[in-house]
Every structure is written in C-alpha cells, then in structure tokens.
Design a protein around this motif. Structure first.
Motif, mmCIF file in Angstrom:
data_model
loop_
_atom_site.group_PDB
_atom_site.id
_atom_site.type_symbol
_atom_site.label_atom_id
_atom_site.label_comp_id
_atom_site.label_asym_id
_atom_site.label_seq_id
_atom_site.Cartn_x
_atom_site.Cartn_y
_atom_site.Cartn_z
ATOM 1 N N PRO A 1 -9.905 10.269 4.164
ATOM 2 C CA PRO A 1 -10.503 9.239 3.318
ATOM 3 C C PRO A 1 -9.525 8.095 3.095
ATOM 4 O O PRO A 1 -8.318 8.249 3.260
ATOM 5 C CB PRO A 1 -10.766 9.978 2.010
ATOM 6 C CG PRO A 1 -9.718 11.039 1.969
ATOM 7 C CD PRO A 1 -9.438 11.428 3.400
ATOM 8 N N LEU A 2 -10.083 6.951 2.717
ATOM 9 C CA LEU A 2 -9.233 5.825 2.342
ATOM 10 C C LEU A 2 -8.896 5.953 0.873
ATOM 11 O O LEU A 2 -9.772 6.193 0.040
ATOM 12 C CB LEU A 2 -9.981 4.507 2.560
ATOM 13 C CG LEU A 2 -10.039 3.971 3.981
ATOM 14 C CD1 LEU A 2 -10.816 2.669 3.989
ATOM 15 C CD2 LEU A 2 -8.653 3.740 4.529
ATOM 16 N N ARG A 3 -7.624 5.821 0.547
ATOM 17 C CA ARG A 3 -7.233 5.859 -0.855
ATOM 18 C C ARG A 3 -7.693 4.588 -1.544
ATOM 19 O O ARG A 3 -7.822 3.534 -0.927
ATOM 20 C CB ARG A 3 -5.707 5.946 -0.973
ATOM 21 C CG ARG A 3 -5.151 7.325 -0.796
ATOM 22 C CD ARG A 3 -3.654 7.287 -0.876
ATOM 23 N NE ARG A 3 -3.149 7.375 -2.246
ATOM 24 C CZ ARG A 3 -3.079 8.504 -2.925
ATOM 25 N NH1 ARG A 3 -3.482 9.618 -2.398
ATOM 26 N NH2 ARG A 3 -2.599 8.517 -4.158
ATOM 27 N N GLY A 4 -7.964 4.731 -2.812
ATOM 28 C CA GLY A 4 -8.375 3.560 -3.575
ATOM 29 C C GLY A 4 -7.253 2.536 -3.676
ATOM 30 O O GLY A 4 -6.076 2.863 -3.555
ATOM 31 N N GLU A 5 -7.653 1.283 -3.896
ATOM 32 C CA GLU A 5 -6.650 0.233 -4.066
ATOM 33 C C GLU A 5 -6.136 0.244 -5.493
ATOM 34 O O GLU A 5 -6.810 0.717 -6.409
ATOM 35 C CB GLU A 5 -7.269 -1.133 -3.769
ATOM 36 C CG GLU A 5 -7.658 -1.299 -2.312
ATOM 37 C CD GLU A 5 -8.152 -2.704 -2.023
ATOM 38 O OE1 GLU A 5 -8.480 -3.427 -2.984
ATOM 39 O OE2 GLU A 5 -8.196 -3.061 -0.833
ATOM 40 N N ILE A 6 -4.946 -0.304 -5.683
ATOM 41 C CA ILE A 6 -4.399 -0.446 -7.032
ATOM 42 C C ILE A 6 -4.162 -1.938 -7.259
ATOM 43 O O ILE A 6 -3.561 -2.607 -6.415
ATOM 44 C CB ILE A 6 -3.083 0.340 -7.175
ATOM 45 C CG1 ILE A 6 -3.302 1.813 -6.834
ATOM 46 C CG2 ILE A 6 -2.532 0.200 -8.594
ATOM 47 C CD1 ILE A 6 -2.052 2.657 -6.871
ATOM 48 N N THR A 7 -4.665 -2.436 -8.361
ATOM 49 C CA THR A 7 -4.482 -3.860 -8.657
ATOM 50 C C THR A 7 -3.823 -4.013 -10.017
ATOM 51 O O THR A 7 -3.753 -3.062 -10.787
ATOM 52 C CB THR A 7 -5.822 -4.606 -8.704
ATOM 53 O OG1 THR A 7 -6.559 -4.110 -9.824
ATOM 54 C CG2 THR A 7 -6.633 -4.380 -7.447
ATOM 55 N N ASP A 8 -3.342 -5.214 -10.275
ATOM 56 C CA ASP A 8 -2.808 -5.476 -11.615
ATOM 57 C C ASP A 8 -3.978 -5.825 -12.545
ATOM 58 O O ASP A 8 -5.140 -5.759 -12.139
ATOM 59 C CB ASP A 8 -1.718 -6.560 -11.558
ATOM 60 C CG ASP A 8 -2.274 -7.961 -11.672
ATOM 61 O OD1 ASP A 8 -3.469 -8.151 -11.347
ATOM 62 O OD2 ASP A 8 -1.534 -8.868 -12.088
ATOM 63 N N ARG A 9 -3.678 -6.223 -13.781
ATOM 64 C CA ARG A 9 -4.765 -6.390 -14.739
ATOM 65 C C ARG A 9 -5.697 -7.542 -14.378
ATOM 66 O O ARG A 9 -6.833 -7.591 -14.827
ATOM 67 C CB ARG A 9 -4.217 -6.554 -16.152
ATOM 68 C CG ARG A 9 -3.346 -7.789 -16.341
ATOM 69 C CD ARG A 9 -2.719 -7.811 -17.709
ATOM 70 N NE ARG A 9 -3.708 -7.859 -18.773
ATOM 71 C CZ ARG A 9 -3.811 -6.952 -19.753
ATOM 72 N NH1 ARG A 9 -2.995 -5.937 -19.797
ATOM 73 N NH2 ARG A 9 -4.715 -7.080 -20.677
ATOM 74 N N HIS A 10 -5.226 -8.458 -13.548
ATOM 75 C CA HIS A 10 -6.073 -9.591 -13.176
ATOM 76 C C HIS A 10 -6.661 -9.419 -11.782
ATOM 77 O O HIS A 10 -7.241 -10.345 -11.239
ATOM 78 C CB HIS A 10 -5.277 -10.891 -13.240
ATOM 79 C CG HIS A 10 -4.731 -11.162 -14.620
ATOM 80 N ND1 HIS A 10 -5.539 -11.267 -15.724
ATOM 81 C CD2 HIS A 10 -3.469 -11.283 -15.079
ATOM 82 C CE1 HIS A 10 -4.795 -11.473 -16.804
ATOM 83 N NE2 HIS A 10 -3.531 -11.469 -16.444
#
Lengths: 363, 615
Positions: free
Chosen positions: B65-74
C-alpha cells in the motif's frame, strides 16, 4: 470361420462390445483433453490392438497354450534385447523399435506369462497338483522377467507379473505345510529381503514409498503425485469440471496425467457420476472375464481366463486406489485407459483371449 | 446353507474354482473401497480440494500500500511517496544457493549484503513469501538483473513505493523514518498482514501513527501453470492508500527554528498554549529521514548511532537538562503558594550564600544589592532564590514543579518520550539511598542539582504560566487530539504577578532576556544558564564545559498565543545565546500572523488608549 466368430460375438456378447467400446471412447476423450496429439496416437494403437485381438481370435486358445513356452521365450528374449539395445526415454530403458513405432516387451510379458503359467500347470490338458518343482519353475518364470523389468526401471509392470504369478499359486492352492514353512521362512528372511530390495530400488521408487507413508511431508517433493492426484479427483465434484475446467490437468499440476493418473484426469473432468460410469464399465469387463473362467469346463480355459481376470482385476484396482491415494504410487497403468501402445495391445489381446475361450470352448 | 468351518473351508478354499470365487469377492470389496473413497474425496471433501486446486493455479502477490502523506498545518507536504525498484527473492523457488551470487554480481554489490536481507526475514517467513533483497536499484542495475531473471525464477523486480521527504532534513526527529520490518516486528499484529519490503514507521510520527498511515495491501492475482508461468491476469484487489496526516507544525516556524539552531546542539519547541498544538519541534544535530528510510550500510548506521553528538536523539522530547534559572518561576510560585514570599519585601543580595560550611555564589560577582522579587526575577538573582529555597525546602518546590507537569511525560504523540527528574526527600531516599542534605536545596531552587527537564516540559510549563495556570496537552496531530486545558489550581494573582516579572525580563533594558525583545511583539519569558558537569558534545580541548543556555518565553503578553522554549547545549549565557533563536521564532510568528495580531485600527472618534500597546 472369420464370419462365424464375428456373428458369434455380435450375437452373444453385444453388451461386452458396448462396454469395451465405451471404455475405449472414454480413453480417447480423456487423452484428447490432455493432448489431442496423444489421443490420435492412442487411437491408432487402439486400432492396432483391435487387429491384434482379431488375430488372436483366429487362433484357438489351445494352440496358444501349447506354444506358450515358445511365446514366453520370444518375449523374454526381447526383454534381454531391451537390456542390451533398448531405447532410453525419461531415464528408463523400456522400448525397442523404430521411429515412433516403439513397443514395450515388458507389457507383452504379461500375456506371455499368463500363457506360460497356464501351460505349465497342465499336463495333456489335465490339471496337475502343484509340486515343488512346478512351483519353483513358475516362480522362476515370473521372477526372472520381473527383475529385468524392475531394473528398466518399471516397478509397475514387475509388480503386475508377480501378482499374476500369485494368482496362479492361489488358484492351485498351496499345501498348508508349505504355506506355514514359507510364511515362517519369509518372516525370518523379511528384514534381509527388505534390505536387499531397498538397496536395489531406484531413488524415485524409494521416494514413492516414503511419500505413501506420509504424502503431506513434502507437498512439492515426493508426495507431489499423490497430493495433486487427490486434488484433481476431489475438485471434480458430482459432475466434474468439464473438459476445459479441469485446471489440475490443463495447468500441468498433475504429472503423468496421460499414463498412471489418467483416471484422475477423467474424474476431474466428469466428476463422481462419470467415475461411476467408468467403474461400471470396467467392473463389467472384469465380471465378464470372471464368468468366462467360471463357465469354462476346460482347465486350460479356466486358468487362462483366470490369469486375464487377475491381470484386469488387479491392474484396475491398484491403479484406482493409487490415484485415490490409498496405495503407494507403484506405476501400474489403468488397463485400456493409460496412454501406451503396448499396454493397449496387451489389454485388447487379453480380452480377445476371453472371447477366444468362449468361442472355442463351446465347440 | 450350513456354514460350519469345514464346509466353509471347502467352498471357499477347497478347489481352484472356489478360490477363484474368493478372488472375485476380493474384487467386489476392492471396488467398494474405490467407490467409497471416490465419494469421500470427490463429493464430501469436494469444496476443500476445489479450493486447493484453485490455490494451485492462482498465484497471489501482495501489492504494497501507499503510505499516507504528512503535511504541516497549512497543507504543505512534509512527506509523500515516489516509486523505486526493489529486488525480491522467493526463497522457496531458488534452485541453487549459487544464484544469489549471480544476482549480487549483476547488481555490483557484495553477496554478504544480500544474504543479510535473506537471513533476517527469510528465516522467519514461509518460503513462498518474497523477501526484499535490495531496494532503490538504479536503472543500470535493473537492466543488468532483468537480463538474467529468465533463468532465476526465484527472483523478481518490483516497483515499490518509497518515502520522499521533500524538505530533506527538515523536522527529521519529528517525522521519523520508515524501514523494512524486522523479524521482531512480525510479532505485532499491526505488521503481520503486510508484504515484506513494505516500509513501516521506525520513529517519530511515522512510527506513532503507523497504523493510520499504513493503508491496506492489495492483491495481484494471476492464473499460473505448474511452472509458475502466467496464463492470464485475474481481477486484482487494489491497495488501500493510507490516510494522510495533518500536523500542527507550521513549516515556517520549523524552518526558522532549525535555521537559527544552525550547527549548535540544541532544541526548539514552539507551542500554542491555548490548545497544546506544537508549532515547531526542532532538534539538532539531525539526520536525513530520506537516508534512514533507505537500506543503508551497517557502517553508516553505526556511525549515526555512536556519533558523540547523538544525532538520532530528539533533544526536544528525549534530552534531559537542568532547567537553570528558568526554574525560578517554579520556586517563586511555590513561595507564593506557601505564603513564604512577600513580593514587596526588599532583600539584600551580597553575592554569597552560606549553608553550613558550603558557600554559594551569585552568577554576578558582588551581588545585586538591595532588590525585591520583581527585580530578582528580572535580573535572575541567585541569592534571592537560595534564601527562598531554604525557607521552602525541597518537598514544597517539588510539589509545585510536579503540579506544572515537570517530571512527567507530556503525553506528546511521539514515541519514546522521556521525562525529567523532580527530586525531593523521598526521591533521594528511594533512588540514591541517602538523606536530603540542606546544601542540596539552594541549587534546586535555581534549577540545578538533580533536577532535569526536557525542553518540551519547559514549554508546557511556560504555557501554563502564560494561560494563568491552565496547562495544555502538547500534540502534533491537528484536529484529532485533546485541545482542552487542565487547570493547575493556583490563584490568578500569582500568575499576574509572575507574568509581569517575566515581561520585564525581556522588556527591561537590563533584563537578562532583553536580547529577545521585539518592538512590535510583546514577549515575556525567562532565561536560564545551567551549569553542567560535563560537556555533552565532543570536547576536544578539555576546557571546562560551558553552561546550557535556555530561553523559555511566550507572547503576545496580553493574550498568549505562542510559547517558545529554546535550549542550546553548552551554549553559555541564556539570554545572549538561546534568546536570539527564540526571538526569530517569535518574529516569524508575528510576520505570519500579523493580520490577526495587529488590532484593527480603532475608529478615529475613539480616544487613543494610553500607552498604545504593552510596550
């Protein structure tokens, strides 16, 4: 004469012809699903076998029994020829012949042994009691070719020879004294005999015995045949997977699909219902052979028909039980069903012997 | 029919014909065995064997599976995925042990490296499960191996998702890294369904939210014959992508914090005291998440693990330091709580303080002269707090310190958080098997001695002070965590008093925190310069180690929105070294939030408020 035989068979034994025709048709159909080219070749062998059968019908069985030693001698000679000049294929030296017309003398030895043992048990057409010399002679006649054949290696046919010999000994009856002595002696010598046998077995033959003891021990290794065969049979269900749905065969998971495991192929394709039909036809043929033996007054006819019965009965049972994983994989082909020209000729020939007996014994 | 034994023997065994009938009987028995066995195998166990036959011909290969992305608060992407080529081995299909040698020579890597992969996972997994040998193959390697694959049925190349950290080393400790799971990981049910070679979180957010980011593997199904040759493709189950994760981090603050740390060893924590959202969490020295997420050599790994400056440690949550003078806030609050401190009473600081035969010195030679609490905090007078500490005793100070969460984990959503130590009499008896000596109290009062804290704990403490005694729960996942505040239970007036003092630490020209002062953004805070026994980093010239620098502060003063805690290991003076780092974080916060922070221009009719801002 020829017409006489023809009308006799058609008139008296139409059911036999139907059963035989049914089995031969099933054979061609099943082989066709494995490989159409094989079916074509087998069809030719069936025709050849029917011609040979016709030839056997021309000669009274009494004449055959009289010349049993000659026939046996010729086939034994051919076996030695195989040992010396035989054609090798798949690691086994079983065949002699030219081009694709290859024959297996080992198969013909079955018929020759039946004739030979029948002949040796009679004197001037009369049943004689079993003497030690007779026993030893018969044993030698069976064991010598059996050893030659087992070393080809072809354990299945060797086993069939020994079974035929045993059938004759059983029919003659062994005096209880000899039986007791040989039983005790046999038990005493069993470890030595086993040791000798085990060391002389080929590695794949040992593997088959090991696999029989525990088929699941190594699914991809030695138990592979048995497991894949049971899977093939089991996936058939009541009415089978049909000609195209039999995945075990089509995707080549079942080794020896056209030879020793052809019954598994048929069962996967036609299911329990198809298997019952096939078993019925085969059982009829065995029953026909048994009736032939029991109905004949002539001891020669009785022993000859008994030999054929034993050959069919045990070939059929051992192969079916092997396919179903009840017996170890010994390589005994299904009579009239497994791919192989010589085996087909011998099977048809031995059935012709039955008709021969019925026809000539009546007169 | 009379069946006595003799007649039975005669009929059955007497004559050849009778025995032949016995043979026929045997045939019927055998035939029934065949039929019964057929029925059992073909009808009763049909579904079982049909399933086995299907299993034979359908080859299932899991799709990672593709791991989820991680983003900053914006929504700025901190981690996403890209493709890479990986070489796999199916141990059960390898025909000769020499084959792995051929593969290694094609790849141009030592065999030992490939064997290490096989041995770690290949020994615990069933032999039909593919084991990843090497990931991140170059096109040249793929080309060379591909030419040989036809004679190596036990090996195959597959495209695997690869973790990409676009900001390179940014927030490495925070994000963590991924790696192939180890045999030990297999014991966890979280990993058991994953195909080998799938990256699983090894540290940081990647580990903490692994189950959330992971997704579910898909399944590629093919019809194969007994030689494993594909006949046709069946419908495949697509992999379920992991859920993406939005962090509370503001990449702009994080960037400033890391840039300001530069190559100094230390940590920066920026926290929103109103809800516990962490705006930045920096630690230096750092590592590259991208590098650690790939297969790396043992030598490089050992280098990282045994480096003297411990780059793998997240100093913000795992670094334990004496808080130094920042702790004077706690001592003050304890004094007010115990009614042993009168904020208006003046005090004479002579520069020395004596307990028994031990003499303690103030950081300023000659002392601060006469002062009261306000000035003592502003100028960080040690003697004042020595005296106060002696009056309170260790247990009273420790009690308040614990009320503000020191000595306890903050519960941040990062793995392996450590908590500092708040010593008192019981603690010392239990762990050091010795009574508390009076001479140990004065150092504790100024945040030295046995006392240790993490920068995160200090940020939370300052947040609680800023919010008038309501303590936040620091977290990194935006929106889904606890944002409510827990009251500490101190009177409002104590905080008003302390906060005013803290404001002057920064605002007053002679305050120790004056380097932090910004004209447009009202900051309050406390500096700390904590004496340390030994140097934490590499100490080449064997000099006396410099003190750890602290600045912990909040702003804007009137309605606190951000707490910044800065620690520089062996940095020296707190205000001069840690202060500017904090100041730049505050400045960036102001710049990015100017619209919200500047009050709307008052209507012209209204009179101007005296003083304008809090400056």
């Amino acid at each position: 004469m020829r017409q006489e035989i023809g009308t006799y068979i058609l008139k008296i034994h139409p059911l036999f012809l139907v059963a035989l025709g049914g089995v031969l048709a099933i054979d061609l159909l099943t082989l066709y699903s494995v490989n159409p080219y094989l079916a074509m070749k087998q069809g030719i062998w069936e025709l050849v076998g029917l011609f040979v059968a016709g030839g056997i019908l021309m000669v009274p069985y009494t004449l055959l029994v009289k010349n049993a030693r000659l026939i046996y001698g010729i086939v034994l000679g051919l076996l030695f020829v195989v040992v010396l000049f035989g054609h090798q294929s798949h690691g086994a030296r079983r065949w002699i012949g030219v081009g694709w017309f290859q024959i297996q003398p080992s198969e013909f030895m079955i018929l020759a042994l039946i004739l030979f043992l029948t002949g040796s048990l009679l004197r001037n057409g009369k049943d004689v009691p079993l003497t030690l010399g007779l026993f030893a002679g018969g044993a030698l006649a069976a064991v010598l070719p059996a050893i030659l054949i087992a070393r080809q290696p072809d354990l299945g046919t060797a086993v069939e020879l020994m079974i035929i010999f045993s059938v004759y000994i059983l029919l003659k009856g062994i005096p209880s004294r000899i039986l007791t002595i040989s039983l005790i002696g046999g038990l005493a010598f069993f470890p030595i005999a086993w040791e000798l046998l085990w060391t002389h077995l080929h590695e794949f033959q040992k593997d088959r015995i090991r696999a029989f003891v525990d088929p699941a021990s190594d699914p991809s290794g030695m138990g592979y045949h048995t497991i894949q065969s049971i899977v093939a049979v089991g996936s058939g269900g009541w009415f089978g997977q049909g000609l195209s749905g039999a995945t075990q065969v089509h995707y080549q998971f079942l080794p020896g699909a056209q030879t020793d495991f052809v019954f598994a192929v048929f069962t996967e394709e036609w299911g329990f219902a198809g298997a019952l039909l096939f078993l019925t036809l085969m059982a009829y043929l065995v029953w026909f052979a048994a009736r032939t033996a029991l109905e004949s007054r002539d001891p020669a006819a009785f022993y000859l028909a008994s030999g054929v019965t034993g050959f069919f009965l045990f070939g059929f049972l051992i192969n079916a039980l092997m396919v179903l994983g009840v017996l170890p994989v010994v390589g005994v082909p299904m009579p009239l069903m497994s791919y192989g020209g010589s085996a087909m000729i011998v099977a048809l020939g031995s059935l012709a012997l039955l008709l021969n007996i019925r026809f000539y014994a009546k007169r | 029919m009379a069946l006595d034994s003799r007649s039975l023997k005669r009929t059955l065994l007497g004559t050849p014909r009778a025995r032949f009938r016995g043979l026929i009987l045997l045939f019927w028995v055998g035939l029934s065995v065949v039929v019964i066995r057929l029925y059992v195998v073909e009808v009763i166990k049909h579904s079982h064997y049909l399933a086995l036959a299907r299993e034979n011909i359908v080859k299932s290969t899991p799709i990672p599976p593709l791991r989820g992305e991680i983003t900053d608060r914006h929504g700025v992407v901190l981690v996403h995925n890209g493709p890479e080529f990986a070489l796999f081995e199916v141990p059960g299909e390898v025909r000769s042990p020499r084959e792995i040698g051929w593969v290694a020579s094609d790849l141009g890597v030592p065999v030992a490296r490939l064997l290490r992969s096989t041995r770690s996972l290949g020994f615990v997994l069933p032999s039909h499960v593919p084991v990843p040998l090497l990931a991140g193959l170059s096109m040249a390697q793929v080309g060379r191996v591909n030419m040989d694959l036809y004679r190596l049925p036990g090996f195959f190349i597959q495209i695997m998702p690869k973790r990409i950290y676009p900001e390179n080393n940014l927030a490495a400790h925070l994000l963590g890294y991924v790696g192939s799971f180890t045999p030990g990981d297999l014991k966890s049910s979280l990993y058991r369904h994953l195909p080998p070679g799938t990256g699983v979180g090894k540290s940081g957010i990647e580990k903490e939210y692994d189950s959330y980011l992971q997704g579910t593997p898909g399944m590629r199904r093919q019809l194969v014959n007994s030689h494993g040759i594909m006949i046709k493709s069946l419908r495949e189950k697509p992999p379920g992508e992991g859920q993406s994760l939005r962090l509370t981090i503001d990449i702009r603050l994080q960037t400033v914090a890391e840039r300001m740390l530069g190559d100094r060893r230390g940590a920066v924590v920026a926290l929103d005291p109103r809800n516990g959202e962490l705006l930045a969490l920096a630690s230096h020295p750092s590592y590259s998440s991208g590098e650690l997420s790939q297969a790396m050599s043992t030598a490089r790994w050992n280098e990282l693990v045994h480096a003297p400056d411990h780059p793998l440690t997240n100093r913000a949550t795992q670094g334990l330091y004496p808080p130094g003078s920042v702790f004077k806030i706690v001592t003050t609050l304890s004094g007010l709580q115990e009614n042993k401190l009168d904020p208006d009473k003046s005090f004479r600081c002579g520069g020395t303080f004596r307990v028994g035969s031990v003499i303690f010195h103030d950081w300023k030679k000659g002392g601060h002269g006469t002062l009261h609490l306000h000035r003592a905090i502003e100028q960080s007078c040690d003697i004042f707090f020595y005296t106060l500490g002696m009056r309170l005793g260790p247990d009273a100070i420790a009690r308040v310190a614990r009320d503000f969460g020191l000595g306890q984990k903050t519960g941040i959503d990062l793995p392996a958080e450590l908590s500092g130590v708040v010593p008192d009499r019981r603690w010392k008896r239990k762990y050091l098997h010795a009574p508390w000596y009076p001479g140990e109290t004065p150092p504790m009062a100024i945040g030295q001695g046995y006392l240790t804290v993490t920068p995160l704990e200090m940020a939370r403490l300052m947040g609680a002070v800023a919010m008038d005694g309501r303590m936040s729960h620091p977290h990194l996942r935006l929106g889904k965590s606890k944002t409510s505040l827990t009251p500490v239970g101190f009177p409002q007036k104590d905080f008003t008093l302390v906060k005013a003092d803290l404001r002057d630490v920064v605002a007053a020209p002679h305050g120790t925190g004056h380097p932090v002062n910004l004209p447009f953004f009202a900051i309050a805070g406390k500096t700390g310069t904590a004496q340390v026994v030994s140097n934490r980093g590499p100490n080449k010239n064997k000099k006396r180690p410099k003190a750890d620098s602290w600045f912990v502060g909040f702003g804007p003063f009137d309605s606190p929105r951000i707490v910044v805690a800065v620690l520089i290991e062996n940095g020296g003076d707190g205000g001069d070294v840690a202060g500017p780092v904090a100041r730049e974080v505050f400045r960036m916060y102001y710049v990015t939030h100017a619209a919200e922070l500047t009050p709307p221009p008052p209507p012209p009719a209204a009179p101007l408020r005296p003083g304008g801002g809090s400056l």
